[in-house]
Design a protein around this motif. Structure first.
Motif, short mmCIF file in Angstrom:
data_model
loop_
_atom_site.label_atom_id
_atom_site.label_comp_id
_atom_site.label_asym_id
_atom_site.label_seq_id
_atom_site.Cartn_x
_atom_site.Cartn_y
_atom_site.Cartn_z
N GLY A 234 0.84 -1.20 0.00
CA GLY A 234 0.00 0.00 0.00
C GLY A 234 0.86 1.24 0.00
O GLY A 234 2.01 1.23 0.45
N ARG A 235 0.30 2.30 -0.51
CA ARG A 235 1.03 3.56 -0.51
C ARG A 235 1.19 4.08 0.91
O ARG A 235 0.50 3.66 1.84
CB ARG A 235 0.28 4.58 -1.37
CG ARG A 235 0.17 4.17 -2.83
CD ARG A 235 -0.65 5.15 -3.63
NE ARG A 235 -0.87 4.67 -5.00
CZ ARG A 235 -1.63 5.30 -5.89
NH1 ARG A 235 -2.25 6.43 -5.55
NH2 ARG A 235 -1.77 4.80 -7.11
N THR A 236 2.09 5.02 1.09
CA THR A 236 2.31 5.57 2.41
C THR A 236 1.04 6.23 2.95
O THR A 236 0.29 6.86 2.21
CB THR A 236 3.47 6.59 2.38
OG1 THR A 236 3.70 7.07 3.71
CG2 THR A 236 3.16 7.76 1.47
N LYS A 240 -0.77 0.42 6.61
CA LYS A 240 -0.37 -0.98 6.43
C LYS A 240 0.54 -1.43 7.56
O LYS A 240 0.44 -2.57 8.03
CB LYS A 240 0.29 -1.17 5.07
CG LYS A 240 1.53 -0.35 4.81
CD LYS A 240 2.07 -0.57 3.42
CE LYS A 240 3.34 0.27 3.19
NZ LYS A 240 3.05 1.73 3.26
N THR A 241 1.46 -0.57 8.02
CA THR A 241 2.35 -0.95 9.12
C THR A 241 1.55 -1.12 10.41
O THR A 241 1.84 -2.01 11.22
CB THR A 241 3.45 0.11 9.31
OG1 THR A 241 4.26 0.15 8.12
CG2 THR A 241 4.34 -0.24 10.49
N ALA A 337 5.61 -9.26 5.45
CA ALA A 337 6.37 -8.09 5.04
C ALA A 337 5.41 -6.96 4.64
O ALA A 337 4.27 -7.21 4.22
CB ALA A 337 7.30 -8.43 3.88
N THR A 338 5.87 -5.73 4.76
CA THR A 338 5.10 -4.59 4.30
C THR A 338 5.95 -3.77 3.32
O THR A 338 7.18 -3.81 3.38
CB THR A 338 4.67 -3.68 5.46
OG1 THR A 338 5.81 -2.94 5.94
CG2 THR A 338 4.08 -4.47 6.60
N GLY A 339 5.29 -3.05 2.44
CA GLY A 339 6.05 -2.24 1.49
C GLY A 339 5.14 -1.40 0.61
O GLY A 339 3.94 -1.68 0.46
#
Length: 632
Positions: A234-236, A240-241, A337-339
């Motif tokens: 997902g975008r910032t 998501k974090t 993982a996230t990104g």
């Protein structure tokens, strides 16, 4: 426990002064024929077969502890030593290999410590010979399941959880990054029920196709041995974090979004190393964020190595310092993982279940409530109770897990996307079913709620299966376009009407949702086209913009015109306007002439993935009794 080293020095070694009568002398029997080691006035000497005293070192040291560091793969031994030199005492630990090389003396004791020329191996033998009454203990250095004294226990940073609750007789020492993996067993049945319900309320933070696979992964991780990873994209600013941290806090209250155990700024070896020690647990690795610079290649290599090792359950073999082959250390955690971008490469993506979060999909008030539960330790308490339940019948649980996974996998859901997908979906579904069995026994849910959660999970995994197609076909714009529209229909982000703008046949397959109170149908999301029999007519602009919006971190790399050519070249268009030499065809829809893309309705239908009726908006969490606070 006394050590004996068969090493005999030469009688030609330099002589030392004989001890005076008042010297404090401690003797021990010979460790080899003709040699005896003694402690005299805080120094070590040896006496040869002729009684000659030879000074070994100007300090005394002894082993006071023999520690076995057990990582469930290649145990290592460490010694705890006490040394005295120049009236100063110190204690320290050494690996057995480091102790044997004797290169530690200056570093551990100080520059005043002297081993006399030719006496290094005698110094080692003297330390071992002068050591007695040493304490022996085993320290576990990993998370996860171990069988101890005939009983299965789950190791964590605070000790162990068994069928009867906490085990205080086992010692666990973990790498620094894993120190916060601590779960606490609920004090009573009421606290256990509240903890489980707090965990289930996490389902209300995001739509089912995001929250259910995440929570299923949390409890599946605790059962051990998985060959896939999850990637939350997902975008910032889409939280998501924060979602990943809620999952991580099931294994320790301190691991919030600011204190996650790992991130992609670390080296590939260190991440794989952590995933090895985080056995049978969830390991969140945060922030895969390529910058468009030359360093992105290294970042991609780190991700590729990690996910390939996790998917293949293989570690790199290495040689030790003495040339011996060391046991490989493959990842043993379930990696989440996230990104902001998904790592590229079809082979790597096949080893991932990819969940994408868009702006507005996270319920902020519910997120705040669940974060509070995480900080208070209720999520970790739910996990501790689940672990105790599994420990009571661990081997039977493993047999059930394996047989149920085989049963679900044989149904083949997701095989059309990739051969690895059915297995990953089956693992998640089985883990979720076992957690629900526990929740029912714990009186946290009733039978009706359990059935509802099983159905919701099956539908969510069906939606997840559809969404994976967009990443597996990422190299072809036409296939990605179709896959994105399939996902939009399945997840309630788009709908299709009949040619008059009304509810079509089989509305549940075309993005419509039944109204429970009236039995009528309501459309969800943007209208992207019209269906008539086997023909589907897509509004070109609306469908293209929707696909781009849904692409998020995977934007379609082509213009609208180029996309149309790709659809034609792929054979995805049912007809074109040959007379005008145009891809768009003319049709009268909703009483107005329109230029549309004509495709086969079957190319957008995904009924074979069992997603009928699986069109959801965010779950009405506060309307479900399972997600309510227990006033008791």
């Amino acid at each position: 426990m006394n050590f004996r080293l068969v090493w005999v020095g030469s009688d030609d070694d330099p002589p030392a002064r004989r001890p005076a009568a008042e010297d404090n002398v401690a003797r021990v029997g010979p460790c080899a024929p003709g040699v005896m080691y003694e402690r005299q006035r805080n120094r070590m000497v040896r006496r040869n077969s002729r009684g000659k005293i030879i000074e070994v070192a100007n300090f005394c040291a002894r082993v006071v502890g023999d520690v076995l560091l057990d990582d469930d793969a290649e145990p290592r031994r460490e010694f705890i030593l006490e040394a005295e030199c120049g009236g100063r005492r110190t204690s320290f630990s050494l690996s057995a290999a480091e102790f044997g090389r004797m290169g530690w003396v200056l570093n551990k004791i100080g520059p005043e410590a002297i081993i006399y020329p030719g006496q290094q191996q005698h110094a080692r033998a003297a330390i071992q010979s002068l050591s007695d009454s040493m304490q022996q203990k085993r320290i576990f250095t990993h998370l996860g399941w171990r069988k101890h004294d005939g009983h299965w226990v789950y190791l964590h940073a605070g000790g162990a959880i068994g069928a009867q609750g906490p085990r205080g007789d086992l010692q666990v020492e973990l790498p620094g990054a894993l120190q916060h993996y601590k779960v606490r067993s609920p004090a009573d049945q009421q606290e256990q029920g509240n903890a489980v319900r707090a965990s289930l309320r996490c389902l209300s933070v995001a739509p089912d196709w995001i929250s259910l696979p995440l929570l299923a992964a949390v409890y599946r991780a605790a059962l051990g041995h998985v060959n896939f990873s999850l990637f939350l994209a997902g975008r910032t600013g889409v939280f998501k974090t924060a979602l990943a941290a809620l999952c991580q806090q099931h294994f320790g209250a301190a691991m919030d979004a600011r204190c996650l155990p790992a991130n992609f700024a670390s080296t590939g070896n260190s991440l794989t190393w952590l995933a090895f020690y985080a056995k049978d647990a969830l390991l969140v690795i945060d922030d895969f964020a390529p910058t468009g610079r030359h360093s992105d290649g290294e970042l991609q290599n780190i991700a590729e190595g990690l996910f390939r090792s996790s998917g293949n359950q293989q570690g790199r073999s290495r040689l030790s310092g003495d040339g011996q082959l060391r046991a490989p250390r493959p990842p043993r955690a379930l990696v989440l993982a996230t990104g902001e971008e998904v790592p590229s490469g079809q082979s790597i993506r096949a080893r991932l279940l990819i969940l994408e979060v868009r702006a507005g999909e996270v319920d902020r008030p519910m997120l705040d409530e669940c974060q509070r539960a995480g900080r208070e330790g209720r999520l970790a308490a739910s996990m501790a109770a689940f672990l105790g339940w599994i420990a009571a019948n661990y081997e039977e649980a493993q047999r059930r897990l394996q047989s149920r996974v085989l049963e679900i996998r044989s149904q083949g859901q997701g095989r059309a996307v990739h051969a690895r997908l059915p297995s990953a979906l089956a693992e998640l579904q089985t883990g979720w079913e076992m957690f629900l069995d526990f929740a029912l026994e714990a009186n946290a849910i009733n039978a009706t709620e359990k059935k509802d959660l099983e159905v919701r999970n099956e539908r969510a995994l069906g939606q997840l299966c559809i969404l994976q197609a967009a990443y597996q076909s990422a190299s072809d714009p036409g296939l990605r376009f179709v896959a994105r529209l399939q996902g939009a229909l399945a997840c309630g982000r788009a709908h299709v009407a009949d040619r008059h703008g009304n509810v079509p046949d089989q509305p549940e397959l075309w993005g419509w949702h039944r109204i429970p109170t009236s039995g009528g149908w309501i459309s969800r999301g943007v209208r992207i086209g019209w269906v008539e029999g086997s023909d589907l007519f897509l509004e070109p602009k609306a469908s293209y913009l929707l696909a781009q919006d849904l692409a998020g971190t995977e934007r379609l790399p082509v213009s609208e015109q180029s996309l149309r050519r790709s659809l034609r070249e792929r054979g995805l268009l049912a007809s074109v306007d040959a007379g005008r030499q145009m891809v768009l065809v003319r049709r009268t829809l909703e009483g107005s002439p329109r230029q549309v893309l004509h495709i086969k309705a079957s190319d957008l239908l995904v009924a074979n993935l069992q997603t009928s009726g699986a069109v959801f908006s965010k779950p009405a969490g506060r309307q479900r009794s399972i997600l309510k606070e227990n006033s008791a």
